[in-house]
Design a protein around this motif. Structure first.
Motif, PDB file in Angstrom:
ATOM      1  N   SER A  62      -2.963   0.401   5.433  1.00  0.00           N
ATOM      2  CA  SER A  62      -2.732   1.229   6.627  1.00  0.00           C
ATOM      3  C   SER A  62      -1.260   1.228   6.996  1.00  0.00           C
ATOM      4  O   SER A  62      -0.685   2.270   7.307  1.00  0.00           O
ATOM      5  N   ASP A 182      -6.741   7.558   6.347  1.00  0.00           N
ATOM      6  CA  ASP A 182      -6.896   6.104   6.405  1.00  0.00           C
ATOM      7  C   ASP A 182      -8.365   5.745   6.607  1.00  0.00           C
ATOM      8  O   ASP A 182      -8.867   5.769   7.722  1.00  0.00           O
ATOM      9  N   GLU A 183      -9.030   5.435   5.536  1.00  0.00           N
ATOM     10  CA  GLU A 183     -10.460   5.088   5.545  1.00  0.00           C
ATOM     11  C   GLU A 183     -11.283   6.066   6.388  1.00  0.00           C
ATOM     12  O   GLU A 183     -11.974   5.651   7.334  1.00  0.00           O
TER      13      GLU A 183
HETATM   14 MG    MG Z   1      -6.448  -0.411   7.129  1.00  0.00          MG
END
Ligand code: MG
Ligand code: ADP
Length: 261
Positions: A62, A182-183
């Protein structure tokens, strides 16, 4: 007459022309206080390239992608996005943010605005797009993510999968040249993961430059040009998906894949 040598160059050994580079990260380091979170990151992303980033929790995934639109600041090395080098220059940061769309794990929609307003806000205020045009654009992208019928609802009235598709449409309304994920599916119920991944696959098929942090390895195999494995703040390994999954080079990658596959 000169001899012309026909050489088949692969995607990666083709010499990179500056104009072909979407994101360049070179010798980049970042600390959170004393904690050295990103170590000597080198990563060049070509226009249209699809990169999947994976790695254990806490490995810096991240942080790395947040550095690309300056949600986090790096302390050494350089990050160049679409020809603009990130520094403390606020004008350049704004410029980069206009070119880079980001989709987070927790959607981050504005709860008090309708879906349509969520999508038109930044184009109207940041890109100075006339309101009517911004609305047409928003409807175009809401159709693309297959939820035009939800335009007048509020985020709280939508499922997680629908909210995430709105977040993708909202980012696309800014006409970004690079998309960061991000995910995006890790907060979703299993039955909603596919609808979001399908949206991302469609985007990839259109040639969008994408950096996706995800552990959806089916997605990685289907669309990634390169898979990157991070551990303890470093890029440990990168390869095209077939080699990455079929013959991982490092022990750390093998261990990680053993845990998630
Ligand atoms: Mg992360
Ligand atoms: P990942 O996304 O791979 O799980 P992160 O980039 O979120 O990893 O975090 C990398 C490391 O940096 C972790 O050890 C995390 O605890 C730490 N970290 C993340 N954000 C901050 C912050 N704002 N301040 C201090 N440490 C942080």
């Amino acid at each position: 007459m000169t001899n012309t040598v026909m050489k088949t160059t692969s995607f990666h050994d083709d010499p990179l022309r500056l104009a072909d580079i979407a994101v360049e990260i070179a010798a980049m380091n970042k600390w959170y206080g004393e904690f050295h979170v990103l170590r000597d990151i080198d990563l060049t992303v070509r226009r249209g390239e699809r990169i999947v980033i994976c790695g254990p929790s806490g490995s810096g995934k991240s942080t790395m992608i947040r550095c690309i639109n300056r949600l986090e600041e790096h302390q050494s090395g350089k990050i160049v996005v679409d020809g603009i080098e990130l520094s403390n220059d606020l004008k350049k940061i704004e410029e980069v943010r206009r070119e880079v769309g980001m989709v987070f794990q927790h959607f981050n929609l504005f709860p008090h605005l309708t879906i349509l307003e969520n999508c038109t806000l930044a184009p109207i205020w940041v890109r100075k797009v006339p309101e009517r045009e911004a609305r047409d654009l928003a409807m175009h992208f809401l159709e693309k993510v297959r939820i035009p019928d939800q335009a007048h609802k509020y985020p709280g009235q939508l499922s997680g999968g629908q909210q995430q598709r709105v977040a993708i449409a909202r980012a696309l309304c800014m006409k970004p040249r690079v998309m960061l994920f991000d995910e995006p599916t890790s907060a979703l119920d299993p039955e909603m993961i596919k609808e979001v991944l399908d949206t991302m696959i469609a985007l990839a098929d259109e040639g969008m430059t994408m950096l996706c942090v995800t552990h959806e390895m089916g997605f990685a195999q289907a669309v990634a040009d390169r898979v990157i494995f991070m551990d303890q703040g470093q890029i440990v390994e990168e390869n095209e998906p077939r080699t990455f999954f079929g013959a991982p080079q490092s022990e750390r990658t093998r261990m990680f894949l053993g845990q998630i596959l």
